[in-house]
Design a protein around this motif. Structure first.
Motif, short mmCIF file in Angstrom:
data_model
loop_
_atom_site.label_atom_id
_atom_site.label_comp_id
_atom_site.label_asym_id
_atom_site.label_seq_id
_atom_site.Cartn_x
_atom_site.Cartn_y
_atom_site.Cartn_z
N PRO A 144 0.82 -1.20 0.00
CA PRO A 144 0.00 0.00 0.00
C PRO A 144 0.86 1.26 0.00
N ILE A 145 0.18 2.41 -0.04
CA ILE A 145 0.87 3.68 0.21
C ILE A 145 0.73 3.99 1.69
N VAL A 146 1.67 4.77 2.21
CA VAL A 146 1.66 5.16 3.61
C VAL A 146 2.10 6.62 3.72
N LEU A 147 1.99 7.16 4.92
CA LEU A 147 2.45 8.52 5.19
C LEU A 147 3.80 8.45 5.90
N TYR A 148 4.84 8.93 5.22
CA TYR A 148 6.17 9.03 5.82
C TYR A 148 6.25 10.36 6.56
N TYR A 149 6.97 10.38 7.67
CA TYR A 149 7.05 11.64 8.40
C TYR A 149 8.41 11.83 9.06
N THR A 304 -7.21 2.53 2.44
CA THR A 304 -5.96 2.79 1.71
C THR A 304 -5.86 1.87 0.51
N TYR A 305 -5.50 2.44 -0.61
CA TYR A 305 -5.29 1.65 -1.83
C TYR A 305 -4.08 0.71 -1.65
N SER A 371 1.33 -1.97 9.47
CA SER A 371 0.68 -3.21 9.03
C SER A 371 -0.81 -3.22 9.32
N SER A 372 -1.28 -2.30 10.16
CA SER A 372 -2.71 -2.18 10.43
C SER A 372 -3.50 -1.87 9.17
N VAL A 373 -2.80 -1.37 8.15
CA VAL A 373 -3.47 -1.02 6.89
C VAL A 373 -4.14 -2.23 6.25
N THR A 374 -3.68 -3.44 6.57
CA THR A 374 -4.27 -4.64 5.96
C THR A 374 -5.74 -4.79 6.33
N GLU A 375 -6.16 -4.16 7.42
CA GLU A 375 -7.57 -4.22 7.81
C GLU A 375 -8.42 -3.24 7.02
N ASN A 376 -7.78 -2.31 6.33
CA ASN A 376 -8.50 -1.22 5.66
C ASN A 376 -8.14 -1.08 4.18
N MET A 377 -7.64 -2.15 3.58
CA MET A 377 -7.16 -2.06 2.19
C MET A 377 -8.31 -2.10 1.20
N ILE A 378 -8.13 -1.37 0.11
CA ILE A 378 -9.04 -1.48 -1.03
C ILE A 378 -8.18 -1.70 -2.28
N PHE A 379 -8.62 -2.63 -3.11
CA PHE A 379 -7.91 -2.96 -4.33
C PHE A 379 -8.64 -2.37 -5.54
N ASP A 380 -8.00 -2.43 -6.69
CA ASP A 380 -8.63 -1.98 -7.93
C ASP A 380 -9.96 -2.68 -8.14
N PRO A 381 -10.88 -2.03 -8.84
CA PRO A 381 -12.14 -2.72 -9.17
C PRO A 381 -11.85 -3.93 -10.04
N LYS A 382 -12.68 -4.95 -9.94
CA LYS A 382 -12.46 -6.16 -10.73
C LYS A 382 -12.98 -5.94 -12.15
#
Length: 425
Positions: A144-149, A304-305, A371-382
């Protein structure tokens, strides 16, 4: 007597041949599209696999050019029975590949043989390799993409929480307050984004759509119902950041990374694959204290994509895979999944749950944090039009870039995008 000796000798020779064949080493032809740090790490994994399976299975690997060239070669090669035995494949490309008939199904029996199951994967990751109830690949990671800071810059501006994260991650108002605070503290562009590349910015835009439960495609139609409005909302937010000087303008990928690593932009939205860059620079004493977290919640809830590198078996026309070869291929995929902790050093989140749940992974930073992002991932439309290097990206990129940079109204961009996407079908 001579006839009996001859027959006996023949049986001995035949038995020897069969014994040798049974013990023969299987060579698995492998294609991937992995370069840079990903390529280095995959080559190491392949080397480790070959050493562990010496005399039994060896992977003969070839790396091809990423994107359209790779997928074009796979299609043409499979059509004439000259594809590899196994290959890396983006989950987002699977619907198109299935429609073209170039992937073998990974059957329930295959999963059982590999010792893997649906329970080992996040629901979104499993669904991403599933078409009409059948699986066509084994997920290897999510990226996924993330926010670096920049922890130092945020701390100096009084914008770092007690647990070492940026303030304001739970709302649009909060995050925009953090952006404005960084600007007041002297950052010309608080957030570095790849605004010169609409294809890349799709990741952020689609994430913000997902935070509103928006869908790019529903019931076979692009931007149906209020989904057009949700895309417009996402574009309006990002354009507002640009107009207010909170986000970089017309910035390409290398410049985005450079602005963050130089300290000029304290925040950056980018893929997890840049984690090794940050780790290396920090070890060399060339980088500030830094971290990476899931994207801020700008709308209703986290989303998150993401895409997934996966392993697939091409359906080579007129070339049936032997039982021995299939067993070897399944062993390769199973071993890679179960030994994917090393792959996490590339920043990717291993798809195999027992790895990400392990103490070793939980000790990896910043990987375990995001890694919490795995609970909120969205993928491209099928859709056969979606996926890496797919045509929908070309359409949207044309309008994303001027809109993000304040030269086109979001409503106008969405109207054009909706028309052109539906015209593709």
């Amino acid at each position: 007597m001579a006839r009996m000796l001859g027959a006996a000798m023949g049986a001995i020779i035949a038995a020897g041949v069969f014994a040798t064949a049974a013990q023969a080493q299987e060579t698995v032809t492998w294609w991937d599209f992995l370069s840079g740090g990903d390529g280095v790490r995959m080559k190491q994994l392949i080397s480790d696999f070959n050493a562990e399976h010496e005399g039994e299975i060896t992977i003969d690997a070839t790396t091809l050019e990423w994107g359209t060239p790779f997928y074009s070669k796979v299609r043409t090669s499979a059509a004439i029975g000259e594809g590899p035995d196994i290959m890396t494949y983006h989950a987002s490309r699977i619907p198109l590949a299935v429609s073209q008939g170039i992937l073998q199904q990974i059957t329930p029996e295959d999963w059982e043989t590999m010792g893997l199951s649906e329970a080992d994967y996040a629901p979104a990751t499993w669904d991403a390799v599933t078409v009409d109830g059948k699986q066509y690949a084994v997920p290897f990671d999510t990226h996924p993409i993330v926010l670096y800071y920049n922890k130092d810059a945020l701390a100096e501006a009084g914008l770092l929480t007690e647990d070492g994260k940026p303030m304001g991650l739970d709302s649009r108002e909060g995050f925009e307050a953090t952006l404005k605070g960084l600007k007041e503290a002297g950052a010309e562009f608080p957030l570095a984004s790849t605004t010169a590349d609409g294809t890349f910015m799709f990741r952020t835009i689609y994430s913000l759509m997902g935070q509103q439960d928006g869908e790019l495609m529903s019931d076979g139609e692009f931007l149906a119902g209020d989904n057009a409005e949700k895309l417009q909302n996402a574009l309006a937010v990002l354009q507002g950041w640009t107009n207010d000087g909170l986000q970089t303008t017309y910035t390409d990928y290398p410049a985005t990374v450079a602005l963050f690593t130089s300290g000029e932009s304290p925040l950056m939205i980018n893929g997890v694959w840049e984690v090794p860059t940050m780790i290396d620079l920090k070890e060399q004493g060339k980088l500030f204290e830094w971290g990476a977290v899931e994207l801020p919640v700008i709308f209703d809830h986290p989303a998150t994509y993401a895409d997934s590198h996966s392993f697939a078996i091409p359906a080579n026309s007129g070339k049936e895979m032997s039982a021995e070869k299939k067993a070897a291929v399944l062993e390769v995929m199973s071993w890679m999944a179960k030994n994917s902790l090393f792959w996490a050093t590339a920043g990717h989140i291993p798809a195999y749950g027992p790895v990400t749940e392990s103490a070793d992974y939980q000790g990896m930073q910043p990987n375990a944090t995001y890694s919490s992002v795995t609970e909120n991932m969205i993928f491209d439309p099928k859709s056969t039009l979606a996926g890496v290097a797919g045509p929908i990206y070309d359409v949207m990129s044309t309008y994303f870039v001027p809109t993000l940079n304040g030269e086109m109204e979001p409503a106008e961009a969405v109207e054009e995008i909706k028309y052109e996407l539906n015209d593709l079908q």
